[in-house]
Design a protein around this motif. Structure first.
Motif, PDB file in Angstrom:
ATOM      1  N   ILE A   4     -13.510   7.448  21.940  1.00  0.00           N
ATOM      2  CA  ILE A   4     -13.358   6.196  21.197  1.00  0.00           C
ATOM      3  C   ILE A   4     -13.613   4.992  22.100  1.00  0.00           C
ATOM      4  O   ILE A   4     -14.236   4.008  21.703  1.00  0.00           O
ATOM      5  CB  ILE A   4     -11.973   6.102  20.507  1.00  0.00           C
ATOM      6  CG1 ILE A   4     -11.881   4.826  19.662  1.00  0.00           C
ATOM      7  CG2 ILE A   4     -10.855   6.135  21.524  1.00  0.00           C
ATOM      8  CD1 ILE A   4     -12.837   4.748  18.538  1.00  0.00           C
ATOM      9  N   ILE A   5     -13.147   5.093  23.353  1.00  0.00           N
ATOM     10  CA  ILE A   5     -13.366   3.986  24.299  1.00  0.00           C
ATOM     11  C   ILE A   5     -14.851   3.831  24.583  1.00  0.00           C
ATOM     12  O   ILE A   5     -15.385   2.716  24.642  1.00  0.00           O
ATOM     13  CB  ILE A   5     -12.564   4.217  25.603  1.00  0.00           C
ATOM     14  CG1 ILE A   5     -11.049   4.101  25.322  1.00  0.00           C
ATOM     15  CG2 ILE A   5     -12.973   3.213  26.685  1.00  0.00           C
ATOM     16  CD1 ILE A   5     -10.165   4.470  26.486  1.00  0.00           C
ATOM     17  N   ASN A  19     -15.939  -1.734  12.579  1.00  0.00           N
ATOM     18  CA  ASN A  19     -15.147  -1.459  11.381  1.00  0.00           C
ATOM     19  C   ASN A  19     -13.966  -0.584  11.836  1.00  0.00           C
ATOM     20  O   ASN A  19     -14.082   0.639  11.944  1.00  0.00           O
ATOM     21  CB  ASN A  19     -15.987  -0.726  10.339  1.00  0.00           C
ATOM     22  CG  ASN A  19     -15.227  -0.554   9.033  1.00  0.00           C
ATOM     23  OD1 ASN A  19     -14.001  -0.450   9.009  1.00  0.00           O
ATOM     24  ND2 ASN A  19     -15.976  -0.492   7.924  1.00  0.00           N
ATOM     25  N   PHE A  20     -12.826  -1.222  12.122  1.00  0.00           N
ATOM     26  CA  PHE A  20     -11.683  -0.505  12.688  1.00  0.00           C
ATOM     27  C   PHE A  20     -11.128   0.550  11.738  1.00  0.00           C
ATOM     28  O   PHE A  20     -10.667   1.620  12.172  1.00  0.00           O
ATOM     29  CB  PHE A  20     -10.574  -1.493  13.075  1.00  0.00           C
ATOM     30  CG  PHE A  20     -10.986  -2.446  14.156  1.00  0.00           C
ATOM     31  CD1 PHE A  20     -11.379  -1.981  15.396  1.00  0.00           C
ATOM     32  CD2 PHE A  20     -10.987  -3.818  13.925  1.00  0.00           C
ATOM     33  CE1 PHE A  20     -11.750  -2.861  16.406  1.00  0.00           C
ATOM     34  CE2 PHE A  20     -11.362  -4.708  14.928  1.00  0.00           C
ATOM     35  CZ  PHE A  20     -11.750  -4.231  16.173  1.00  0.00           C
ATOM     36  N   ARG A  31      -5.721   2.155  13.026  1.00  0.00           N
ATOM     37  CA  ARG A  31      -6.731   1.115  13.234  1.00  0.00           C
ATOM     38  C   ARG A  31      -6.246   0.059  14.215  1.00  0.00           C
ATOM     39  O   ARG A  31      -7.029  -0.521  14.960  1.00  0.00           O
ATOM     40  CB  ARG A  31      -7.143   0.477  11.900  1.00  0.00           C
ATOM     41  CG  ARG A  31      -6.047  -0.332  11.233  1.00  0.00           C
ATOM     42  CD  ARG A  31      -6.527  -0.896   9.892  1.00  0.00           C
ATOM     43  NE  ARG A  31      -7.717  -1.696  10.017  1.00  0.00           N
ATOM     44  CZ  ARG A  31      -7.739  -2.974  10.447  1.00  0.00           C
ATOM     45  NH1 ARG A  31      -6.614  -3.573  10.817  1.00  0.00           N
ATOM     46  NH2 ARG A  31      -8.882  -3.629  10.507  1.00  0.00           N
ATOM     47  N   ARG A  32      -4.897  -0.198  14.214  1.00  0.00           N
ATOM     48  CA  ARG A  32      -4.368  -1.230  15.130  1.00  0.00           C
ATOM     49  C   ARG A  32      -4.486  -0.789  16.586  1.00  0.00           C
ATOM     50  O   ARG A  32      -4.701  -1.598  17.480  1.00  0.00           O
ATOM     51  CB  ARG A  32      -2.908  -1.528  14.771  1.00  0.00           C
ATOM     52  CG  ARG A  32      -2.745  -2.295  13.462  1.00  0.00           C
ATOM     53  CD  ARG A  32      -1.311  -2.335  13.000  1.00  0.00           C
ATOM     54  NE  ARG A  32      -0.808  -0.987  12.707  1.00  0.00           N
ATOM     55  CZ  ARG A  32       0.370  -0.733  12.160  1.00  0.00           C
ATOM     56  NH1 ARG A  32       1.199  -1.749  11.868  1.00  0.00           N
ATOM     57  NH2 ARG A  32       0.763   0.504  11.919  1.00  0.00           N
ATOM     58  N   LYS A  36      -6.597  -2.633  19.538  1.00  0.00           N
ATOM     59  CA  LYS A  36      -6.022  -2.995  20.841  1.00  0.00           C
ATOM     60  C   LYS A  36      -6.955  -2.614  21.986  1.00  0.00           C
ATOM     61  O   LYS A  36      -7.163  -3.375  22.926  1.00  0.00           O
ATOM     62  CB  LYS A  36      -4.675  -2.262  21.036  1.00  0.00           C
ATOM     63  CG  LYS A  36      -3.481  -3.058  20.559  1.00  0.00           C
ATOM     64  CD  LYS A  36      -2.140  -2.633  21.168  1.00  0.00           C
ATOM     65  CE  LYS A  36      -1.967  -1.173  21.346  1.00  0.00           C
ATOM     66  NZ  LYS A  36      -0.603  -0.823  21.824  1.00  0.00           N
ATOM     67  N   TYR A  37      -7.553  -1.405  21.876  1.00  0.00           N
ATOM     68  CA  TYR A  37      -8.469  -0.951  22.925  1.00  0.00           C
ATOM     69  C   TYR A  37      -9.746  -1.797  22.920  1.00  0.00           C
ATOM     70  O   TYR A  37     -10.307  -2.084  23.978  1.00  0.00           O
ATOM     71  CB  TYR A  37      -8.805   0.535  22.743  1.00  0.00           C
ATOM     72  CG  TYR A  37      -7.752   1.453  23.323  1.00  0.00           C
ATOM     73  CD1 TYR A  37      -7.725   1.739  24.682  1.00  0.00           C
ATOM     74  CD2 TYR A  37      -6.777   2.027  22.511  1.00  0.00           C
ATOM     75  CE1 TYR A  37      -6.763   2.564  25.233  1.00  0.00           C
ATOM     76  CE2 TYR A  37      -5.802   2.859  23.041  1.00  0.00           C
ATOM     77  CZ  TYR A  37      -5.791   3.127  24.405  1.00  0.00           C
ATOM     78  OH  TYR A  37      -4.834   3.933  24.942  1.00  0.00           O
ATOM     79  N   TYR A  38     -10.187  -2.183  21.751  1.00  0.00           N
ATOM     80  CA  TYR A  38     -11.382  -3.030  21.650  1.00  0.00           C
ATOM     81  C   TYR A  38     -11.140  -4.382  22.314  1.00  0.00           C
ATOM     82  O   TYR A  38     -12.036  -4.948  22.947  1.00  0.00           O
ATOM     83  CB  TYR A  38     -11.756  -3.224  20.170  1.00  0.00           C
ATOM     84  CG  TYR A  38     -12.960  -4.117  19.969  1.00  0.00           C
ATOM     85  CD1 TYR A  38     -14.248  -3.652  20.224  1.00  0.00           C
ATOM     86  CD2 TYR A  38     -12.800  -5.431  19.536  1.00  0.00           C
ATOM     87  CE1 TYR A  38     -15.350  -4.482  20.058  1.00  0.00           C
ATOM     88  CE2 TYR A  38     -13.895  -6.271  19.359  1.00  0.00           C
ATOM     89  CZ  TYR A  38     -15.171  -5.779  19.629  1.00  0.00           C
ATOM     90  OH  TYR A  38     -16.270  -6.608  19.451  1.00  0.00           O
ATOM     91  N   GLU A  39      -9.894  -4.877  22.242  1.00  0.00           N
ATOM     92  CA  GLU A  39      -9.555  -6.195  22.798  1.00  0.00           C
ATOM     93  C   GLU A  39      -9.159  -6.138  24.280  1.00  0.00           C
ATOM     94  O   GLU A  39      -8.727  -7.128  24.847  1.00  0.00           O
ATOM     95  CB  GLU A  39      -8.421  -6.814  21.982  1.00  0.00           C
ATOM     96  CG  GLU A  39      -8.863  -7.191  20.555  1.00  0.00           C
ATOM     97  CD  GLU A  39      -7.710  -7.648  19.688  1.00  0.00           C
ATOM     98  OE1 GLU A  39      -6.539  -7.448  20.108  1.00  0.00           O
ATOM     99  OE2 GLU A  39      -7.978  -8.189  18.595  1.00  0.00           O
TER     100      GLU A  39
END
Length: 400
Positions: A4-5, A19-20, A31-32, A36-39
């Motif tokens: 996912i990372i 699209n989380f 999705r949260r 968090k990892y995306y941010e």
């Protein structure tokens, strides 16, 4: 999680809005969490920087472990004896390792030697230990170390000197403490035991006579083979515990009490080599010891001349009590001899005073006490009366 990372990194690089919800369904995650990892969230740190109850002692632990020759166990016992809440030794040792405070240690391999009950003891000195009191006074001490081979039961005694008379008295005190005499005693090649003639070792005559009188055989370590007295060498590391008290003791009496407490601790704690406290095996071993000789033989060796250094209060120690001397001998080493239950004190060969033996902790002769007061009291008209009053008050105080 790695997948996912990696996908989030690709999405970022392509500047696509993720699209989380869809990613959450694909990877079976919230999705949260993906957001968090995306941010920029990198997950929980592998090593948590938790605080420890020992953190408040960090500076003092570091200072104590910087003392040359000190051990982690010795520092732990020091803090324990001070009444600090520091937890178990295992956690203390882990903390020291984690903080990088553990002193470097050399490991030497050596064979083990076991002996039957009452068969052998080993003797050594921990020499020239330099310590500074809380008042800045320097003490250089030696610790006599006597250890029974079977039970590992140990006797320590603090001494200012390591003369042959000191050795005789320490051995007698050790025999009294264990209630008998082992069949053999292993000594290092100390000068008080061995004479060297033409490169050959020979047990000196006084030491031979002492061994004969107390019915034990003398054995000597092979030169450069210290592992042959490995048991007593091992207990010397416990003597190093006293190094942690550098700057935290009052006087020689305080040091003697610390040594006694260390001695008591190692005899009652589980010994790694035998997996039980030495005191337990000693209950069996003492039945195999030879009896002490009659009191006249013992007194003969104890009556020999001793030495003592004059303290700042113009007294010397003899058998746990203080006796006064003229103040001009401050800092000098005097000779002591017991004659007809009176303590004769000499400077070289000059007799300087005589005291009756006493159970009192402090014994001043009036003339010595007056000498000290002369330096303190300006009005000397009633000096003798002040001296008598003070000595009487001191006697009352010490009698409680």
């Amino acid at each position: 999680m790695i997948n996912i990372i990696a996908q989030l990194n690709i999405i970022k690089a392509m500047e696509i809005k993720p699209n989380f919800s869809e990613l959450a369904r694909e990877y079976g995650m919230d999705r949260r969490t993906i957001k968090k990892y995306y941010e920029g969230y990198e997950g929980k740190p592998k090593n948590k920087n938790k605080s420890s109850r020992l953190d408040k002692f960090y500076d003092e632990i570091k200072m104590k472990l910087e003392i040359k020759g000190v051990t982690v166990k010795g520092v732990y016992e020091y803090f324990l004896n001070k009444g600090y809440e520091i937890g178990t030794y295992s956690n203390f040792n882990k903390y020291v390792k984690r903080k990088g405070l553990k002193p470097a240690k050399k490991i030497k391999a050596h064979p083990r030697f076991e002996t039957p009950e009452g068969e052998q003891a080993q003797v050594d000195w921990k020499e020239d230990i330099k310590l500074i009191s809380k008042y800045g006074e320097e003490f250089i001490i030696n610790v006599f170390n006597f250890k029974l081979g079977y039970s590992r039961y140990t006797y320590f005694e603090l001494r200012e000197n390591k003369t042959q008379q000191d050795l005789f008295e320490c051995l007698i005190n050790a025999f009294k403490a264990i209630g008998g005499v082992p069949k053999r005693i292993l000594f290092d090649n100390m000068k008080t035991v061995v004479d060297i003639e033409n490169g050959r070792r020979r047990i000196n005559n006084k030491m031979k006579a002492f061994a004969d009188d107390f019915n034990f055989k003398i054995e000597l370590c092979k030169p450069r083979h210290s592992f042959t007295k490995g048991k007593v060498e091992a207990s010397n590391k416990f003597v190093d515990w006293i190094l942690a008290y550098n700057g935290d003791f009052e006087d020689e009496k305080d040091l003697k009490n610390i040594i006694k407490e260390i001695n008591k601790k190692i005899n009652s704690s589980v010994n790694q080599a035998i997996s039980v406290p030495p005191i337990l095996l000693f209950q069996k071993e003492k039945e195999y010891l030879s009896p002490l000789p009659n009191s006249s033989i013992i007194e003969h060796y104890l009556d020999l001349e001793q030495k003592a250094k004059v303290l700042k209060d113009s007294t010397i120690y003899y058998k746990g009590n203080k006796y006064s001397v003229p103040k001009k001998y401050l800092g000098k080493t005097l000779n002591l001899k017991l004659i007809d239950y009176k303590l004769h004190i000499y400077f070289n060969t000059e007799l300087i005073c005589v005291h009756k033996l006493s159970n009192k902790k402090i014994n001043y002769l009036p003339e010595h006490y007056i000498e000290i007061l002369e330096d303190i009291i300006k009005n000397q008209d009633n000096l003798e009366q002040i001296c008598n009053d003070n000595l009487n008050q001191l006697d009352k105080l010490l009698s409680y």
